[in-house]
Structures are given as structure tokens and as C-alpha cells.
Scaffold this active site. Structure first.
Site, PDB file in Angstrom:
ATOM      1  N   HIS A 254      24.934 -21.026  34.262  1.00 17.33           N
ATOM      2  CA  HIS A 254      23.924 -21.673  33.425  1.00 17.33           C
ATOM      3  C   HIS A 254      23.782 -20.933  32.088  1.00 17.33           C
ATOM      4  O   HIS A 254      23.837 -21.538  31.013  1.00 17.33           O
ATOM      5  CB  HIS A 254      22.582 -21.695  34.172  1.00 17.33           C
ATOM      6  CG  HIS A 254      21.472 -22.368  33.426  1.00 17.33           C
ATOM      7  ND1 HIS A 254      21.098 -23.670  33.653  1.00 17.33           N
ATOM      8  CD2 HIS A 254      20.651 -21.919  32.434  1.00 17.33           C
ATOM      9  CE1 HIS A 254      20.102 -24.001  32.846  1.00 17.33           C
ATOM     10  NE2 HIS A 254      19.802 -22.943  32.092  1.00 17.33           N
ATOM     11  N   GLU A 255      23.614 -19.620  32.167  1.00 15.09           N
ATOM     12  CA  GLU A 255      23.409 -18.843  30.934  1.00 15.09           C
ATOM     13  C   GLU A 255      24.670 -18.815  30.075  1.00 15.09           C
ATOM     14  O   GLU A 255      24.586 -18.773  28.843  1.00 15.09           O
ATOM     15  CB  GLU A 255      22.922 -17.429  31.252  1.00 15.09           C
ATOM     16  CG  GLU A 255      21.562 -17.369  31.969  1.00 15.09           C
ATOM     17  CD  GLU A 255      20.463 -18.200  31.309  1.00 15.09           C
ATOM     18  OE1 GLU A 255      20.488 -18.380  30.073  1.00 15.09           O
ATOM     19  OE2 GLU A 255      19.580 -18.701  32.049  1.00 15.09           O
ATOM     20  N   HIS A 258      24.514 -21.792  27.809  1.00  9.99           N
ATOM     21  CA  HIS A 258      23.709 -21.538  26.601  1.00  9.99           C
ATOM     22  C   HIS A 258      24.481 -20.647  25.622  1.00  9.99           C
ATOM     23  O   HIS A 258      24.518 -20.896  24.414  1.00  9.99           O
ATOM     24  CB  HIS A 258      22.404 -20.825  26.967  1.00  9.99           C
ATOM     25  CG  HIS A 258      21.383 -21.706  27.619  1.00  9.99           C
ATOM     26  ND1 HIS A 258      20.849 -22.808  26.994  1.00  9.99           N
ATOM     27  CD2 HIS A 258      20.773 -21.631  28.840  1.00  9.99           C
ATOM     28  CE1 HIS A 258      19.948 -23.385  27.797  1.00  9.99           C
ATOM     29  NE2 HIS A 258      19.889 -22.690  28.931  1.00  9.99           N
ATOM     30  N   GLU A 284      20.016 -27.166  26.648  1.00 11.86           N
ATOM     31  CA  GLU A 284      19.984 -27.321  28.105  1.00 11.86           C
ATOM     32  C   GLU A 284      21.104 -28.264  28.568  1.00 11.86           C
ATOM     33  O   GLU A 284      21.566 -28.155  29.703  1.00 11.86           O
ATOM     34  CB  GLU A 284      18.596 -27.828  28.522  1.00 11.86           C
ATOM     35  CG  GLU A 284      18.221 -27.571  29.969  1.00 11.86           C
ATOM     36  CD  GLU A 284      18.056 -26.097  30.340  1.00 11.86           C
ATOM     37  OE1 GLU A 284      18.082 -25.213  29.459  1.00 11.86           O
ATOM     38  OE2 GLU A 284      17.904 -25.838  31.558  1.00 11.86           O
TER      39      GLU A 284
END
Ligand code: ZN
Length: 489
Positions: A254-255, A258, A284
Site C-alpha cells: 500500500h505505502e 503512495h 489512494e
């Protein structure tokens, strides 16, 4: 120097100082000695006041009036600077200071109210924050809708009414899907203990697979994983649980989503107003498509299953198919941050409706807990058992972050559109991912979306990347197909 060049030179220093402020925040959440907390607060406060003075510097108005952009990129730069300057000048300094003061205290009050399950102890503070944010929204909206003005901070160009229409189309389908999936029973999860060092080593490997540039990044541990920074220094954090390795791996992916967005922005935009992601929602969309649509796909989990067997040996799941089901396990729960793909957006939608009603004045803070609990029972089929599992679970409202929640679901909606477009352009994607290769997918994202940074408005950049106007349909189709198949609905 002409006005445009002077403004851009001034702005570049502001952007550089903002990066420094971000890095102080990163340090605080990762490696700062505990005893430094008081001094750090003063350091950050000092830097914030320098930043505030620069962002409201009266010379900006003159530069903006005289500046002529050399090209389309320059026009986007001016649009961003004007946006921020107009916003700060609409909010009276007295109100901005009061919001900063009250919300910094409110976070501590919220944390202790949550620990004591004490809604009544938080309500007076929340009422104060809501009143201040209503005032701020009204000042920004200048006669328009105050909630729209607050949303605009996080998702430029989006309105409460547009979001409400989108969410109204999503909610019945998600509520129905949730009920059917839960009635079908939960697949098996992983069992055993998973060595922390080995998890971190595999996390680094996953970050590399998803295109994270280690030359301009690093990974550390944090209680709540986040990514931080833009341009040539974009850092990620993750967390480790010895019994739940997916927490670590999927937080990392997820990170990386980003961070890859920030690292993917055109190099010449670094330290300029367009040198970062277009909005919270578009940001997101990157983290969610990396984590869910790609990272939790059958093809990619097939590869991850093999790697986990090599690293950890037997963990109670015999084959790749069982592993795919374990990774995509749907379970009822109260907490948004722990929610699976089926439940997640339902958590967001209820927060959106409640906070919009609070800002509009249709819902009183005193009635919030009852409204929360009624809605939770309607959408999730169970009653909230205690406030820390209910309206006290999220920090956002105590920070004054009204208008932020819907960007989480917008991100999922955009991710649904982007991955639909990506799959059409990269037909061999599943074959590649089954070999642990997501290079074609991440290259497509970089080329179609990430490299533009904030040059275009959020909806515009997503529509350009996809080749169609974004809507909730691709996400809903994806969720119904994926979970319908896993749970044989
Ligand atoms: Zn995120």
C-alpha cells in the site's frame, strides 16, 4: 527576473521547507528518541510559522497579478499557487489559529476518551471542532456549500453532491454483497509464527517488485504505516505482527503505491507546486490498486504463496488457491482500518453522510453516537458493542479533517477504473504477475498517471489515464466478480 520567475523561486524555497517539515514528522514517527517530544513540538511549530508566513506573504498577490506563465506547465504551477494563496487569504488569521489550537488539544482529549470509552468526555471538544470547521467552510465557500469547500482541500473540483450520488449507487450493492459473502462462511487463515526479520526481508523484496526506488527511499517501522516526502526522498513505513504477516506485506505494498506515485512524478517538477500527487483520492487510487487489485489478485498471490513457502515453510495452507482465499478473507468487524475490500467502503460512506450532516447543521454532535450506531446496524448487520469500536475509533474528526473520509473511497473508485483500463492495455498481465512481475503494470501507471503529478485536476488526470470518465461501476463489477467467485455466490 520577471514576476513568474520571482514567484517560482520564492515558491521553491517554500516547497523545500515543507519537505523539511514532513521529514521532521517522519523522524518523529520512526526513530526520534522519546525524550525529544517536547523539543520536537517546538521545532515543528517554529517551522510551521515560517511556512505560514511564506504562504501568506503579501508579495504573492502582486506576483500572481503580474506573472505570465511561459507554457501550459507554468499555467498549472500558477493555478496551484493561486489556489493555496486564495484559500489562506479567505480564512481569517484568528480562525486559522483557533482551529490549530483546538485541534491540537482535541487529539489528546479524543485519545483519552477512546481509552476510557467515554463519548460524553469527547463531545464538548468535538462540538467545538465542528463549529470551527463550519465557520471555516462558510468563509471558504463565500455563500456556497461549506462542506464542498472542505472537500475541495483534499479533492479539488469534487463536491459533496457528486460524492453522495456516487455513494448512493454503491451502497445497496455493497450491503447486498457483504450479506451474501458473510452467509457463505469464512475461508481458513494462516497459522503459526512468522519471524519479524524474515517478514521485513520479504517486505523489501515486495517493495522492489512494485517498483520502489531504493536510491530515493527507505523503509522503517511505524505504529501506523505511512509514506512521506516527494521528489528525491520518498520514505515508507510498515509494521510487523508475528502472527499476521499479511499486515506487514500489504501495508508495505500500500505505502509503495503512495511512494511510487511521488517517485514517478516528472523529475523537473520536483520542489514545485505540481511536484506531488494530484489529490488524496488519486493518491489512494495508487496505493489501493497496488495493494488490492494487483497485490491481492489470484495471479500475484500465486507467486507470493511460493515465496512465503520458501521463506516460512508450512503455515497451514496447502495450495495457492487456499492462499488466495486467505489473503482475501472477508470478516465482519467494527474497525475501518482493519476492513477487507467488501466492507471498507461501507465504513467510509457512513462517515461521509454523518460528517456532511454535522457540517450542514442537520445533525447535532449530541446525536452523533445514536446516528452512528443506527447506521452501523443497518449496513453491517450488527450492533456496535463499545464506543472505541464505534464513533471514537478514528482520529480524523478530532484533527478537524472533515471532508477527508470520502477520498478513501474515491481512491478505490479511481483504482477500479485505472486497473480496468490497465488490464485492457496489458493483456498478459496475469501471466506476468504469476511470475512476480508487475513491471508492465507499474510502468503503465507511471506513464499514464504518476508522471503528471498535480499538473491536471484529479478527475481530469484519472479520465485521461483511463480513456473514459471515472465512475463507481468498474469497482463494483470487480468486487462482485472477485468475491462472487471466491465465495461461490
Ligand atoms: Zn493510503
Amino acid at each position: 527576473m520577471n514576476a513568474y520567475d520571482e514567484l517560482m523561486a520564492f515558491q521553491r524555497q517554500t516547497e523545500a521547507l515543507a519537505q523539511v517539515a514532513g521529514r521532521l514528522g517522519w523522524d518523529q514517527e520512526t526513530v526520534m528518541p522519546e525524550g525529544a517530544a517536547g523539543q520536537r513540538a517546538e521545532e515543528i511549530g517554529a517551522l510551521e510559522s515560517v511556512l505560514h508566513a511564506r504562504r501568506t506573504d503579501p508579495r504573492i498577490a502582486g506576483w500572481l497579478a503580474a506573472a505570465v506563465a511561459p507554457d501550459a506547465v507554468g499555467e498549472a504551477q500558477l493555478r496551484q499557487i493561486r489556489r493555496s494563496f486564495v484559500r489562506t487569504s479567505k480564512v481569517p488569521a484568528r480562525l486559522a489559529e483557533e482551529i490549530a489550537r483546538v485541534t491540537s488539544l482535541a487529539q489528546g482529549i479524543w485519545a483519552s476518551a477512546r481509552a476510557r470509552e467515554d463519548v460524553a468526555g469527547f463531545l464538548p471538544t468535538l462540538a467545538q471542532v465542528v463549529a470551527l470547521k463550519r465557520e471555516e467552510g462558510a468563509a471558504l465557500a463565500e455563500g456556497g456549500d461549506p462542506y464542498d469547500a472542505l472537500v475541495d482541500d483534499y479533492e479539488p473540483g469534487m463536491t459533496g453532491a457528486e460524492i453522495a450520488a456516487m455513494f448512493a449507487a454503491m451502497r445497496p450493492r455493497l450491503v447486498a454483497l457483504r450479506a451474501k459473502v458473510l452467509a457463505a462462511g469464512a475461508p481458513k487463515g494462516v497459522v503459526g509464527r512468522f519471524d519479524s526479520e524474515a517478514q521485513m526481508a520479504l517486505s523489501r523484496e515486495l517493495a522492489t517488485v512494485f517498483g520502489y526506488d531504493w536510491d530515493r527511499g527507505r523503509i522503517d517501522l511505524a505504529v501506523h504505516p505511512f509514506s512521506s516526502g516527494s521528489g528525491h526522498d520518498v520514505r515508507i513505513t510498515t509494521r510487523v505482527s508475528e502472527v499476521d504477516p499479511f499486515n506487514c506485506f500489504y501495508s508495505t505494498i500500500h505505502e509503495v503505491g503512495h511512494a511510487a506515485y511521488e517517485q514517478g512524478v516528472e523529475a523537473s517538477y520536483a520542489l514545485t507546486p505540481i511536484g506531488q500527487g494530484a489529490s488524496m483520492g488519486v493518491h489512494e487510487s495508487q496505493s489501493r490498486s497496488y495493494e488490492n487489485q494487483l497485490g491481492r489478485s489470484r495471479a500475484f498471490t500465486g507467486w507470493l504463496f511460493g515465496r512465503m513457502r520458501e521463506v516460512f515453510g508450512d503455515f497451514g495452507i496447502p495450495d495457492a488457491e487456499g492462499f488466495y482465499r486467505a489473503v482475501n478473507r472477508v470478516h465482519a468487524g467494527y474497525i475501518r482500518t482493519e476492513a477487507d475490500e467488501v466492507h471498507y467502503n461501507l465504513h467510509v460512506m457512513m462517515r461521509f453522510d454523518l460528517e456532511r450532516a454535522l457540517i450542514k447543521g442537520d445533525l447535532d454532535v449530541a446525536d452523533l453516537e445514536a446516528a452512528w450506531n443506527d447506521r452501523f446496524r443497518a449496513d453491517f448487520g450488527v450492533a456496535v458493542d463499545r464506543p472505541s469500536n464505534g464513533m471514537l475509533q478514528d482520529v480524523h474528526w478530532s484533527c478537524g479533517l472533515f471532508g477527508y473520509f470520502p477520498t478513501y473511497t474515491l481512491g478505490n473508485v479511481y483504482a477500479g477504473c485505472l486497473v480496468k483500463a490497465l488490464r485492457a492495455k496489458v493483456p498478459g498481465l496475469d501471466g506476468q504477475m504469476a511470475r512476480g512481475d508487475v513491471g508492465a503494470a507499474t510502468a503503465w501507471m507511471r506513464d499514464r498517471l504518476q508522471r503528471h503529478g498535480a499538473r491536471y485536476l484529479p478527475r481530469e488526470v484519472v479520465a485521461q489515464a483511463c480513456g473514459f470518465e471515472p465512475s463507481e461501476a468498474p469497482l463494483l463489477d470487480y468486487l462482485e466478480a472477485k468475491f462472487g467467485e471466491i465465495y461461490a455466490l
